[in-house]
Design a protein around this motif. Structure first.
Motif, PDB file in Angstrom:
ATOM      1  N   GLU A  30      18.134  60.392 -30.165  1.00 10.83           N
ATOM      2  CA  GLU A  30      19.535  60.557 -30.560  1.00 10.83           C
ATOM      3  C   GLU A  30      19.603  61.669 -31.601  1.00 10.83           C
ATOM      4  OE1 GLU A  30      21.632  57.057 -31.681  1.00 10.83           O
ATOM      5  OE2 GLU A  30      20.628  55.806 -30.204  1.00 10.83           O
ATOM      6  N   PRO A  31      20.534  62.627 -31.452  1.00 10.96           N
ATOM      7  CA  PRO A  31      21.451  62.777 -30.317  1.00 10.96           C
ATOM      8  C   PRO A  31      20.695  63.195 -29.061  1.00 10.96           C
ATOM      9  CG  PRO A  31      21.520  64.700 -31.712  1.00 10.96           C
ATOM     10  CD  PRO A  31      20.657  63.704 -32.425  1.00 10.96           C
ATOM     11  N   PRO A  32      21.383  63.118 -27.879  1.00 11.76           N
ATOM     12  CA  PRO A  32      20.716  63.461 -26.622  1.00 11.76           C
ATOM     13  C   PRO A  32      20.124  64.868 -26.652  1.00 11.76           C
ATOM     14  CG  PRO A  32      22.841  62.448 -26.216  1.00 11.76           C
ATOM     15  CD  PRO A  32      22.780  62.727 -27.680  1.00 11.76           C
ATOM     16  N   VAL A  33      18.886  64.964 -26.171  1.00  8.97           N
ATOM     17  CA  VAL A  33      18.220  66.254 -26.077  1.00  8.97           C
ATOM     18  C   VAL A  33      17.500  66.323 -24.741  1.00  8.97           C
ATOM     19  CG1 VAL A  33      17.843  66.433 -28.566  1.00  8.97           C
ATOM     20  CG2 VAL A  33      16.083  65.420 -27.122  1.00  8.97           C
ATOM     21  N   LYS A  34      17.077  67.510 -24.403  1.00  7.10           N
ATOM     22  CA  LYS A  34      16.241  67.659 -23.224  1.00  7.10           C
ATOM     23  C   LYS A  34      14.796  67.399 -23.634  1.00  7.10           C
ATOM     24  CE  LYS A  34      15.325  71.720 -21.361  1.00  7.10           C
ATOM     25  NZ  LYS A  34      15.465  72.986 -20.577  1.00  7.10           N
ATOM     26  N   VAL A  35      14.094  66.564 -22.843  1.00  2.00           N
ATOM     27  CA  VAL A  35      12.700  66.236 -23.101  1.00  2.00           C
ATOM     28  C   VAL A  35      11.831  66.960 -22.083  1.00  2.00           C
ATOM     29  CG1 VAL A  35      10.975  64.417 -23.284  1.00  2.00           C
ATOM     30  CG2 VAL A  35      13.343  63.971 -23.994  1.00  2.00           C
ATOM     31  N   THR A  36      10.928  67.771 -22.566  1.00  2.00           N
ATOM     32  CA  THR A  36       9.986  68.478 -21.700  1.00  2.00           C
ATOM     33  C   THR A  36       8.580  67.981 -21.999  1.00  2.00           C
ATOM     34  OG1 THR A  36      11.371  70.453 -21.646  1.00  2.00           O
ATOM     35  CG2 THR A  36       9.072  70.730 -21.038  1.00  2.00           C
ATOM     36  N   VAL A  37       7.879  67.547 -20.965  1.00  2.01           N
ATOM     37  CA  VAL A  37       6.506  67.060 -21.115  1.00  2.01           C
ATOM     38  C   VAL A  37       5.566  68.077 -20.482  1.00  2.01           C
ATOM     39  CG1 VAL A  37       4.883  65.208 -20.638  1.00  2.01           C
ATOM     40  CG2 VAL A  37       7.299  64.673 -21.033  1.00  2.01           C
ATOM     41  N   LEU A  38       4.648  68.600 -21.264  1.00  7.92           N
ATOM     42  CA  LEU A  38       3.709  69.597 -20.769  1.00  7.92           C
ATOM     43  C   LEU A  38       2.287  69.101 -20.953  1.00  7.92           C
ATOM     44  CD1 LEU A  38       3.828  73.385 -21.182  1.00  7.92           C
ATOM     45  CD2 LEU A  38       1.747  72.181 -21.816  1.00  7.92           C
ATOM     46  N   THR A  39       1.460  69.223 -19.925  1.00 11.32           N
ATOM     47  CA  THR A  39       0.057  68.838 -20.014  1.00 11.32           C
ATOM     48  C   THR A  39      -0.835  70.023 -19.715  1.00 11.32           C
ATOM     49  OG1 THR A  39      -0.045  68.167 -17.695  1.00 11.32           O
ATOM     50  CG2 THR A  39       0.586  66.477 -19.297  1.00 11.32           C
ATOM     51  N   GLU A  40      -1.963  70.076 -20.397  1.00 11.46           N
ATOM     52  CA  GLU A  40      -2.922  71.164 -20.207  1.00 11.46           C
ATOM     53  C   GLU A  40      -4.329  70.580 -20.234  1.00 11.46           C
ATOM     54  OE1 GLU A  40      -4.481  74.710 -23.044  1.00 11.46           O
ATOM     55  OE2 GLU A  40      -2.317  74.672 -22.671  1.00 11.46           O
ATOM     56  N   GLU A  41      -5.154  70.970 -19.282  1.00  8.57           N
ATOM     57  CA  GLU A  41      -6.521  70.475 -19.234  1.00  8.57           C
ATOM     58  C   GLU A  41      -7.333  70.994 -20.421  1.00  8.57           C
ATOM     59  OE1 GLU A  41      -7.985  71.647 -15.433  1.00  8.57           O
ATOM     60  OE2 GLU A  41      -7.308  69.810 -14.453  1.00  8.57           O
ATOM     61  N   LEU A  42      -8.258  70.161 -20.872  1.00  9.67           N
ATOM     62  CA  LEU A  42      -9.118  70.504 -21.998  1.00  9.67           C
ATOM     63  C   LEU A  42     -10.565  70.631 -21.539  1.00  9.67           C
ATOM     64  CD1 LEU A  42      -7.775  67.958 -24.644  1.00  9.67           C
ATOM     65  CD2 LEU A  42      -7.200  70.390 -24.467  1.00  9.67           C
ATOM     66  N   PRO A  43     -11.322  71.539 -22.116  1.00 11.10           N
ATOM     67  CA  PRO A  43     -12.764  71.578 -21.833  1.00 11.10           C
ATOM     68  C   PRO A  43     -13.403  70.268 -22.288  1.00 11.10           C
ATOM     69  CG  PRO A  43     -12.051  73.555 -23.009  1.00 11.10           C
ATOM     70  CD  PRO A  43     -10.917  72.588 -23.067  1.00 11.10           C
ATOM     71  N   ALA A  44     -14.364  69.750 -21.517  1.00  7.38           N
ATOM     72  CA  ALA A  44     -15.039  68.501 -21.872  1.00  7.38           C
ATOM     73  C   ALA A  44     -16.536  68.645 -21.633  1.00  7.38           C
ATOM     74  CB  ALA A  44     -14.491  67.342 -21.049  1.00  7.38           C
ATOM     75  N   LEU A  45     -17.327  68.169 -22.585  1.00  8.47           N
ATOM     76  CA  LEU A  45     -18.774  68.215 -22.486  1.00  8.47           C
ATOM     77  C   LEU A  45     -19.341  66.870 -22.935  1.00  8.47           C
ATOM     78  CD1 LEU A  45     -17.732  70.987 -24.276  1.00  8.47           C
ATOM     79  CD2 LEU A  45     -19.923  71.766 -23.339  1.00  8.47           C
ATOM     80  N   THR A  46     -20.366  66.390 -22.274  1.00  7.11           N
ATOM     81  CA  THR A  46     -21.021  65.153 -22.685  1.00  7.11           C
ATOM     82  C   THR A  46     -22.141  65.477 -23.663  1.00  7.11           C
ATOM     83  OG1 THR A  46     -20.537  64.094 -20.560  1.00  7.11           O
ATOM     84  CG2 THR A  46     -22.256  63.103 -21.907  1.00  7.11           C
ATOM     85  N   VAL A  47     -22.202  64.710 -24.768  1.00 12.11           N
ATOM     86  CA  VAL A  47     -23.284  64.854 -25.740  1.00 12.11           C
ATOM     87  C   VAL A  47     -23.944  63.485 -25.916  1.00 12.11           C
ATOM     88  CG1 VAL A  47     -22.053  66.713 -26.922  1.00 12.11           C
ATOM     89  CG2 VAL A  47     -21.837  64.374 -27.756  1.00 12.11           C
ATOM     90  N   LYS A  48     -25.140  63.490 -26.482  1.00  9.39           N
ATOM     91  CA  LYS A  48     -25.892  62.247 -26.680  1.00  9.39           C
ATOM     92  C   LYS A  48     -26.414  62.202 -28.103  1.00  9.39           C
ATOM     93  CE  LYS A  48     -29.706  59.567 -24.681  1.00  9.39           C
ATOM     94  NZ  LYS A  48     -30.823  59.588 -23.706  1.00  9.39           N
ATOM     95  N   ARG A  49     -26.077  61.142 -28.822  1.00 10.12           N
ATOM     96  CA  ARG A  49     -26.497  61.010 -30.212  1.00 10.12           C
ATOM     97  C   ARG A  49     -28.006  60.816 -30.306  1.00 10.12           C
ATOM     98  NH1 ARG A  49     -22.946  56.937 -33.587  1.00 10.12           N
ATOM     99  NH2 ARG A  49     -23.929  58.141 -35.257  1.00 10.12           N
ATOM    100  N   ASP A  50     -28.624  61.466 -31.295  1.00 13.90           N
ATOM    101  CA  ASP A  50     -30.062  61.308 -31.496  1.00 13.90           C
ATOM    102  C   ASP A  50     -30.408  59.883 -31.926  1.00 13.90           C
ATOM    103  OD1 ASP A  50     -30.639  63.942 -30.855  1.00 13.90           O
ATOM    104  OD2 ASP A  50     -30.413  64.641 -32.922  1.00 13.90           O
ATOM    105  N   SER A  51     -29.605  59.338 -32.807  1.00 12.03           N
ATOM    106  CA  SER A  51     -29.849  57.978 -33.287  1.00 12.03           C
ATOM    107  C   SER A  51     -28.561  57.424 -33.884  1.00 12.03           C
ATOM    108  CB  SER A  51     -30.969  57.956 -34.338  1.00 12.03           C
ATOM    109  OG  SER A  51     -30.592  58.706 -35.478  1.00 12.03           O
ATOM    110  N   PHE A  52     -28.496  56.094 -33.946  1.00  9.50           N
ATOM    111  CA  PHE A  52     -27.345  55.426 -34.548  1.00  9.50           C
ATOM    112  C   PHE A  52     -27.781  54.053 -35.026  1.00  9.50           C
ATOM    113  CE2 PHE A  52     -27.290  55.293 -29.930  1.00  9.50           C
ATOM    114  CZ  PHE A  52     -27.282  53.936 -29.643  1.00  9.50           C
ATOM    115  N   ALA A  53     -27.111  53.562 -36.068  1.00 14.37           N
ATOM    116  CA  ALA A  53     -27.492  52.286 -36.679  1.00 14.37           C
ATOM    117  C   ALA A  53     -27.220  51.130 -35.732  1.00 14.37           C
ATOM    118  CB  ALA A  53     -26.735  52.092 -37.995  1.00 14.37           C
ATOM    119  N   THR A  54     -28.174  50.198 -35.650  1.00 18.51           N
ATOM    120  CA  THR A  54     -27.995  49.007 -34.808  1.00 18.51           C
ATOM    121  C   THR A  54     -28.233  47.722 -35.595  1.00 18.51           C
ATOM    122  OG1 THR A  54     -30.311  49.000 -34.081  1.00 18.51           O
ATOM    123  CG2 THR A  54     -28.751  50.279 -32.757  1.00 18.51           C
TER     124      THR A  54
END
Length: 451
Positions: A30-54
């Motif tokens: 409110e007040p009325p507006v035009k809603v525009t939804v835009l999506t864009e792909e993102l670069p993605a890479l898998t990583v692996k942690r060396d160590s983590f607390a358990t």
């Protein structure tokens, strides 16, 4: 790079008809507006942690699985505290020593095979917290006892319980110490020095990871004996209360040999999405796995997609489409129209939530991304059940964080984030989240309705 734009006009009439309803400030402004939804792909890479607390987890993981990231094996180590008030006399007779562990109610992996576990006594005290996933403690060569169980749904007993057939010498010694009133049996620290601790190990043939619940004495050993009149008696040595300073941790190791993830030899390495393409994931793949230490690195654009004069960003999200491991689609055979969906193994659960963290060029996990109230931002699973869903969408609202970052780092390059199982829950999750398409940044723009 794929960009998608969706526009819609929010008329005043609809707003008036819904005047008594709670408004959605994004789609019903409110007040009325035009809603525009835009999506864009993102670069993605898998990583692996060396160590983590358990150390000191809420749940312990036990077993091993063989999945798309290779073989993951979890081994819990823990100390016990002595009982209080056990009355033992010199004429009492030893019967047996048993082990028990409350099952956490969850099993991951292939449940079509019997599982076997082995209990060993430690030769040294476990290290003090924090303890990390690659830590081990030497144990005796021979197990105190072993147990075989069926992991299928409804078949796992609430408590895994079995006799320690090779622990009679230990049991008799403990009974004699109780009868003699030894101080070792009345002091948690002295008892830990005596017993050291225990480790439960999965047999190399196992195909599942199970949860064990150590809370409130949920795990331990029970000493059984009878008195002179033949009356059966027992007392238990259990995973102790906080006042006893118990030690619990897990060794969790992932061996990705034979998979695309074998290139991740250290935390600074990263596997691009497209380089992980395989059956069922023809465009590529990125993986989040708590027990394996896998996280997904994304780089956000240094300017809002679709930014233009007169537009105001109302909401910024990151969305991931995921496919549950075990399911893949095959193209239609000639003469058939339908695409077939098949399952390659027992489905793995999707994480209930995925948290966002800031990172650097070395893929280190830094501060959690927070919202306007300072709370961590979690991506929640929608359009699917977190237990046995074949696919679904995770959505994280990063509006506050991203807009504040843009105002501080304008012109300094992209913002890098890591997505993973919350660090404080990482060791209790063997679930997998596998992205079968690139993540998207999604911006909801508001602009005057007349333009």
């Amino acid at each position: 790079m794929k960009i998608t734009i969706t526009s819609l006009l929010v008329p005043a009439a609809i707003l008036l008809l819904a005047a008594c309803d709670v408004k959605d400030p994004i789609h019903d402004p409110e007040p009325p507006v035009k809603v525009t939804v835009l999506t864009e792909e993102l670069p993605a890479l898998t990583v692996k942690r060396d160590s983590f607390a358990t150390s000191s987890p809420r749940m312990l993981l036990l077993g091993q699985t063989d999945d798309i990231t290779g073989v993951t094996r979890a081994t819990p180590y823990f100390t016990l505290s002595p009982p209080s008030g056990a009355e033992v006399r010199a004429d009492h007779v030893y019967d047996s020593l048993t082990f028990f562990a409350r099952h956490g109610g969850t099993v991951w992996g292939d449940t079509t095979y019997m599982q076997q576990i082995h209990l060993y006594r430690l030769r040294e005290l476990p290290p003090s917290a924090p303890v990390f996933n690659n830590a081990t403690v030497p144990h005796e060569a021979e197990p105190l006892g072993s147990f075989t169980f069926w992991p299928g749904a409804g078949r796992v007993p609430p408590v895994l319980r079995f006799r320690l057939n090779k622990a009679d010498a230990l049991g008799r010694e403990m009974l004699a110490m109780l009868a003699a009133g030894s101080s070792v049996m009345g002091d948690a620290a002295k008892f830990r020095e005596y017993l050291k601790g225990l480790v439960v190990m999965a047999d190399p043939s196992n195909t599942c990871i199970s949860t064990l619940d150590p809370s409130a004495g949920g795990m331990g050993i029970t000493l059984h004996w009878h008195d002179g009149g033949g009356t059966a008696r027992s007392c238990s040595f259990v995973t102790g209360a906080a006042k006893d300073a118990p030690c619990m941790f897990m060794n969790t190791v992932n061996s990705p040999a034979g998979t695309p993830y074998s290139v991740l030899q250290q935390q600074t390495d990263a596997l691009p999405f497209a380089d992980a393409a395989r059956q069922g994931y023809p465009d590529g793949q990125a993986v989040v796995c708590g027990a394996g230490g896998y996280m997904v690195r994304m780089e956000l654009p240094d300017a809002l997609p679709g930014q233009a004069e007169g537009r105001t960003p109302a909401k910024v999200e990151i969305r991931w489409h995921v496919r549950q491991p075990g399911w893949y689609t095959t193209p239609p055979v000639e003469g058939e129209e339908e695409i077939k969906e098949e399952m390659t193994n027992t489905p793995y659960p999707l994480p209930a939530a995925v948290r966002l963290y800031e990172t650097d060029g070395d893929n280190r996990v830094k501060a959690a991304v927070t919202d306007a109230e300072g709370k961590p931002v979690d991506a929640l699973l929608t359009d699917a059940s977190p237990t046995y869903a074949k696919d679904g969408i995770y959505t994280a609202d990063i509006t506050h964080y991203y807009l504040s970052q843009l105002s501080r780092t304008a012109g300094q390059g992209m913002v890098a984030l890591l997505a993973g199982v919350p660090v404080d829950e990482q060791t209790a999750s063997a679930g997998l989240m596998v992205m079968d398409s690139l993540p998207e940044i999604r911006v909801h723009w508001h602009e005057p309705a007349g333009e």
